[in-house]
Write a protein that holds these residues in place. Sequence first.
Motif, PDB file in Angstrom:
ATOM      1  N   LEU A  56     -16.136   1.244  12.835  1.00 22.80           N
ATOM      2  CA  LEU A  56     -17.073   0.443  13.611  1.00 22.80           C
ATOM      3  C   LEU A  56     -18.389   0.251  12.871  1.00 22.80           C
ATOM      4  CD1 LEU A  56     -17.719  -0.991  16.291  1.00 22.80           C
ATOM      5  CD2 LEU A  56     -18.539   1.219  17.163  1.00 22.80           C
ATOM      6  N   THR A  57     -18.936   1.326  12.291  1.00 25.53           N
ATOM      7  CA  THR A  57     -20.207   1.220  11.571  1.00 25.53           C
ATOM      8  C   THR A  57     -20.064   0.376  10.305  1.00 25.53           C
ATOM      9  OG1 THR A  57     -19.730   3.358  10.541  1.00 25.53           O
ATOM     10  CG2 THR A  57     -21.183   3.365  12.449  1.00 25.53           C
ATOM     11  N   LYS A  58     -18.923   0.523   9.617  1.00 25.92           N
ATOM     12  CA  LYS A  58     -18.686  -0.311   8.431  1.00 25.92           C
ATOM     13  C   LYS A  58     -18.620  -1.789   8.802  1.00 25.92           C
ATOM     14  CE  LYS A  58     -17.454   0.714   4.692  1.00 25.92           C
ATOM     15  NZ  LYS A  58     -18.163   0.750   3.390  1.00 25.92           N
ATOM     16  N   GLN A  59     -17.986  -2.058   9.940  1.00 30.86           N
ATOM     17  CA  GLN A  59     -17.884  -3.440  10.397  1.00 30.86           C
ATOM     18  C   GLN A  59     -19.261  -4.011  10.741  1.00 30.86           C
ATOM     19  OE1 GLN A  59     -15.886  -4.013  14.168  1.00 30.86           O
ATOM     20  NE2 GLN A  59     -15.063  -5.981  13.518  1.00 30.86           N
ATOM     21  N   LYS A  60     -20.075  -3.212  11.427  1.00 29.28           N
ATOM     22  CA  LYS A  60     -21.421  -3.678  11.778  1.00 29.28           C
ATOM     23  C   LYS A  60     -22.270  -3.881  10.541  1.00 29.28           C
ATOM     24  CE  LYS A  60     -21.830  -2.066  16.523  1.00 29.28           C
ATOM     25  NZ  LYS A  60     -22.676  -1.388  17.517  1.00 29.28           N
ATOM     26  N   ALA A  61     -22.132  -2.956   9.582  1.00 30.03           N
ATOM     27  CA  ALA A  61     -22.917  -3.089   8.350  1.00 30.03           C
ATOM     28  C   ALA A  61     -22.541  -4.349   7.585  1.00 30.03           C
ATOM     29  CB  ALA A  61     -22.708  -1.861   7.476  1.00 30.03           C
ATOM     30  N   SER A  62     -21.259  -4.704   7.601  1.00 30.25           N
ATOM     31  CA  SER A  62     -20.805  -5.880   6.850  1.00 30.25           C
ATOM     32  C   SER A  62     -21.291  -7.187   7.469  1.00 30.25           C
ATOM     33  CB  SER A  62     -19.282  -5.881   6.771  1.00 30.25           C
ATOM     34  OG  SER A  62     -18.712  -6.064   8.061  1.00 30.25           O
ATOM     35  N   LYS A  63     -21.649  -7.143   8.736  1.00 32.13           N
ATOM     36  CA  LYS A  63     -22.098  -8.366   9.417  1.00 32.13           C
ATOM     37  C   LYS A  63     -23.607  -8.598   9.307  1.00 32.13           C
ATOM     38  CE  LYS A  63     -18.370  -8.461  12.838  1.00 32.13           C
ATOM     39  NZ  LYS A  63     -18.021  -8.424  14.268  1.00 32.13           N
ATOM     40  N   ILE A  64     -24.322  -7.623   8.745  1.00 29.42           N
ATOM     41  CA  ILE A  64     -25.785  -7.756   8.631  1.00 29.42           C
ATOM     42  C   ILE A  64     -26.135  -8.594   7.415  1.00 29.42           C
ATOM     43  CG2 ILE A  64     -27.942  -6.491   8.249  1.00 29.42           C
ATOM     44  CD1 ILE A  64     -26.726  -4.171   9.798  1.00 29.42           C
ATOM     45  N   SER A  65     -26.969  -9.589   7.620  1.00 30.50           N
ATOM     46  CA  SER A  65     -27.426 -10.449   6.524  1.00 30.50           C
ATOM     47  C   SER A  65     -28.381  -9.664   5.634  1.00 30.50           C
ATOM     48  CB  SER A  65     -28.134 -11.686   7.079  1.00 30.50           C
ATOM     49  OG  SER A  65     -28.724 -12.434   6.034  1.00 30.50           O
ATOM     50  N   MET A  66     -28.233  -9.802   4.307  1.00 29.42           N
ATOM     51  CA  MET A  66     -29.038  -9.064   3.351  1.00 29.42           C
ATOM     52  C   MET A  66     -30.193  -9.902   2.808  1.00 29.42           C
ATOM     53  SD  MET A  66     -27.508  -6.131   3.215  1.00 29.42           S
ATOM     54  CE  MET A  66     -28.027  -5.383   1.677  1.00 29.42           C
ATOM     55  N   LYS A  67     -30.503 -11.024   3.477  1.00 28.39           N
ATOM     56  CA  LYS A  67     -31.492 -11.963   2.931  1.00 28.39           C
ATOM     57  C   LYS A  67     -32.933 -11.518   3.163  1.00 28.39           C
ATOM     58  CE  LYS A  67     -28.520 -16.025   3.149  1.00 28.39           C
ATOM     59  NZ  LYS A  67     -28.338 -17.385   3.680  1.00 28.39           N
ATOM     60  N   ASN A  68     -33.168 -10.634   4.135  1.00 26.80           N
ATOM     61  CA  ASN A  68     -34.554 -10.186   4.332  1.00 26.80           C
ATOM     62  C   ASN A  68     -34.606  -8.666   4.319  1.00 26.80           C
ATOM     63  OD1 ASN A  68     -34.270  -9.157   7.172  1.00 26.80           O
ATOM     64  ND2 ASN A  68     -33.769 -11.315   7.549  1.00 26.80           N
ATOM     65  N   LYS A  69     -35.828  -8.158   4.143  1.00 25.58           N
ATOM     66  CA  LYS A  69     -36.041  -6.731   3.959  1.00 25.58           C
ATOM     67  C   LYS A  69     -35.637  -5.921   5.200  1.00 25.58           C
ATOM     68  CE  LYS A  69     -39.554  -3.438   2.455  1.00 25.58           C
ATOM     69  NZ  LYS A  69     -40.974  -3.282   2.030  1.00 25.58           N
ATOM     70  N   ALA A  70     -35.999  -6.440   6.394  1.00 24.18           N
ATOM     71  CA  ALA A  70     -35.693  -5.719   7.648  1.00 24.18           C
ATOM     72  C   ALA A  70     -34.188  -5.533   7.807  1.00 24.18           C
ATOM     73  CB  ALA A  70     -36.265  -6.474   8.847  1.00 24.18           C
ATOM     74  N   ASN A  71     -33.437  -6.558   7.509  1.00 26.67           N
ATOM     75  CA  ASN A  71     -31.981  -6.459   7.626  1.00 26.67           C
ATOM     76  C   ASN A  71     -31.387  -5.507   6.606  1.00 26.67           C
ATOM     77  OD1 ASN A  71     -31.853  -8.126   9.782  1.00 26.67           O
ATOM     78  ND2 ASN A  71     -31.199  -9.946   8.655  1.00 26.67           N
ATOM     79  N   ARG A  72     -32.027  -5.478   5.397  1.00 23.00           N
ATOM     80  CA  ARG A  72     -31.526  -4.557   4.380  1.00 23.00           C
ATOM     81  C   ARG A  72     -31.705  -3.103   4.820  1.00 23.00           C
ATOM     82  NH1 ARG A  72     -33.689  -8.457   0.772  1.00 23.00           N
ATOM     83  NH2 ARG A  72     -35.600  -7.231   0.448  1.00 23.00           N
ATOM     84  N   LYS A  73     -32.816  -2.812   5.520  1.00 26.05           N
ATOM     85  CA  LYS A  73     -33.025  -1.446   6.035  1.00 26.05           C
ATOM     86  C   LYS A  73     -31.991  -1.106   7.110  1.00 26.05           C
ATOM     87  CE  LYS A  73     -37.946  -0.903   5.075  1.00 26.05           C
ATOM     88  NZ  LYS A  73     -39.287  -0.648   5.655  1.00 26.05           N
ATOM     89  N   ALA A  80     -25.544   4.720   5.997  1.00 24.43           N
ATOM     90  CA  ALA A  80     -25.781   6.164   6.046  1.00 24.43           C
ATOM     91  C   ALA A  80     -24.974   6.801   7.179  1.00 24.43           C
ATOM     92  CB  ALA A  80     -27.274   6.455   6.236  1.00 24.43           C
ATOM     93  N   LYS A  81     -24.953   6.132   8.352  1.00 21.34           N
ATOM     94  CA  LYS A  81     -24.150   6.636   9.473  1.00 21.34           C
ATOM     95  C   LYS A  81     -22.669   6.654   9.104  1.00 21.34           C
ATOM     96  CE  LYS A  81     -27.119   5.271  13.348  1.00 21.34           C
ATOM     97  NZ  LYS A  81     -27.202   4.450  14.580  1.00 21.34           N
ATOM     98  N   ALA A  82     -22.231   5.585   8.442  1.00 20.70           N
ATOM     99  CA  ALA A  82     -20.819   5.501   8.059  1.00 20.70           C
ATOM    100  C   ALA A  82     -20.441   6.640   7.124  1.00 20.70           C
ATOM    101  CB  ALA A  82     -20.523   4.160   7.406  1.00 20.70           C
ATOM    102  N   ASN A  83     -21.358   6.999   6.200  1.00 19.02           N
ATOM    103  CA  ASN A  83     -21.080   8.099   5.273  1.00 19.02           C
ATOM    104  C   ASN A  83     -20.963   9.439   6.006  1.00 19.02           C
ATOM    105  OD1 ASN A  83     -20.943   6.600   2.910  1.00 19.02           O
ATOM    106  ND2 ASN A  83     -23.166   6.646   2.603  1.00 19.02           N
ATOM    107  N   ILE A  84     -21.840   9.635   7.011  1.00 16.11           N
ATOM    108  CA  ILE A  84     -21.761  10.863   7.808  1.00 16.11           C
ATOM    109  C   ILE A  84     -20.413  10.937   8.520  1.00 16.11           C
ATOM    110  CG2 ILE A  84     -22.702  12.078   9.810  1.00 16.11           C
ATOM    111  CD1 ILE A  84     -25.453  10.984   9.003  1.00 16.11           C
ATOM    112  N   TYR A  85     -20.033   9.819   9.172  1.00 16.06           N
ATOM    113  CA  TYR A  85     -18.757   9.785   9.880  1.00 16.06           C
ATOM    114  C   TYR A  85     -17.584  10.005   8.924  1.00 16.06           C
ATOM    115  CZ  TYR A  85     -21.524   7.736  13.668  1.00 16.06           C
ATOM    116  OH  TYR A  85     -22.456   7.500  14.633  1.00 16.06           O
TER     117      TYR A  85
END
Length: 401
Positions: A56-73, A80-85
Amino acid sequence: MKKILILGIILFSIPFKVLAHGTEEEHALEQAVNYWSYGLIASLVVLVVFLALFLLTKQKASKISMKNKANRKKHQTWIAKANIYKWVMYGSIVLTVLFLIMTNITNEPGYLANELDGTAQDSVHEGKEEKVSFRHIHGLGYSSDGEEVYVPAHDGLRVFKDGEWTIPPVGEKHDYMGFSMFKDGFYSSGHPAPGSDLANPLGIVKSTDMGETIEMVDLYEEIDFHGMTVGYETEDIYVFNPSENSRMEQPGFYYSTDQTDTWNQAQLQGLEGQATALAAHPTKSGTVAIGTDQGVFQSDDYGDNFQKLSVSDAVSAVSFDHQDNLMVATDEGELIQVNLASGEGNELSIPDLAGDVITYIKQNPVTSDSLVLATSEKDIYFSEDGGKTWDQSVHEGVAQE
């Protein structure tokens, strides 16, 4: 969640505890075996949950646009959550494999018996037979001709005949529990002997050749009944069922009158306290007695309704004789014979047990004055005069000469 809550209420409200008179070592080992299975289930649940969270976290991360700084964070946070899981998931995989291996090992036929036995205690050296010993005592009873007494001793049977204890030379040395003699042999539950080809647990088994061979009656590989009794002539079977299985939908008190073709759950109305002992009437179908920490109770309708008899102390053993009386042993060191017709109790003489308690007592089906009893310290006594005097035959698990 509602089903889980209902099951929990059922499990904690059943008025009985394990009825086997085994040692704490034995029951602790059986619990440890169960814990491996519980651990396997828990680790599988954790694995599934954290696999789902990781995906689920990997899927959400893949849908985030990387075009602005806020989205990159945000993307970094989800990664990071996905790595913990992921690492929790890897850990649960390791635990699942470990629990799976241990579950398979402990479910091997004879595992419990092997662990508890170590090496055989009774053997023959240079033509001299060692004293017969009893690692545990899980019941006792007379053969139908009244000539022999059989005792399941954890590693097979012990037989008393003509003043001597022997170990049958034939038949596997199974760990019989819930042992009940009947007119043609015995019924039992328990675990297979070390090296046996039989699976663990035995379910309900029956032997008509005194243990040389056994017949699988029901619930083979599914359950071990510590609390079980069988009518000597009726062959009514009563069991305290500790968990759901293929024949019983929930824990409780069950009976069968047709060789386990059908099982019926009894209602236990009127029963008080925690059950400690169980006995079926030898000739009256439907009549069963249960001893508890609050006295002794009798039912004439297969356990649906119970009435309290004239014993209020905590009960350690119950057994019907063949003259329509119920013998009741208490934690206070008494042996009381209750007449079922009048309800009156008559205290019988017993040997000086020095704080020990009676765990099993039986009457000879042929000679009414012949009795045998066993205690929690693995002593066995015989009486040939209706309980007036007693002779000790086994002391702390060792047969006396």
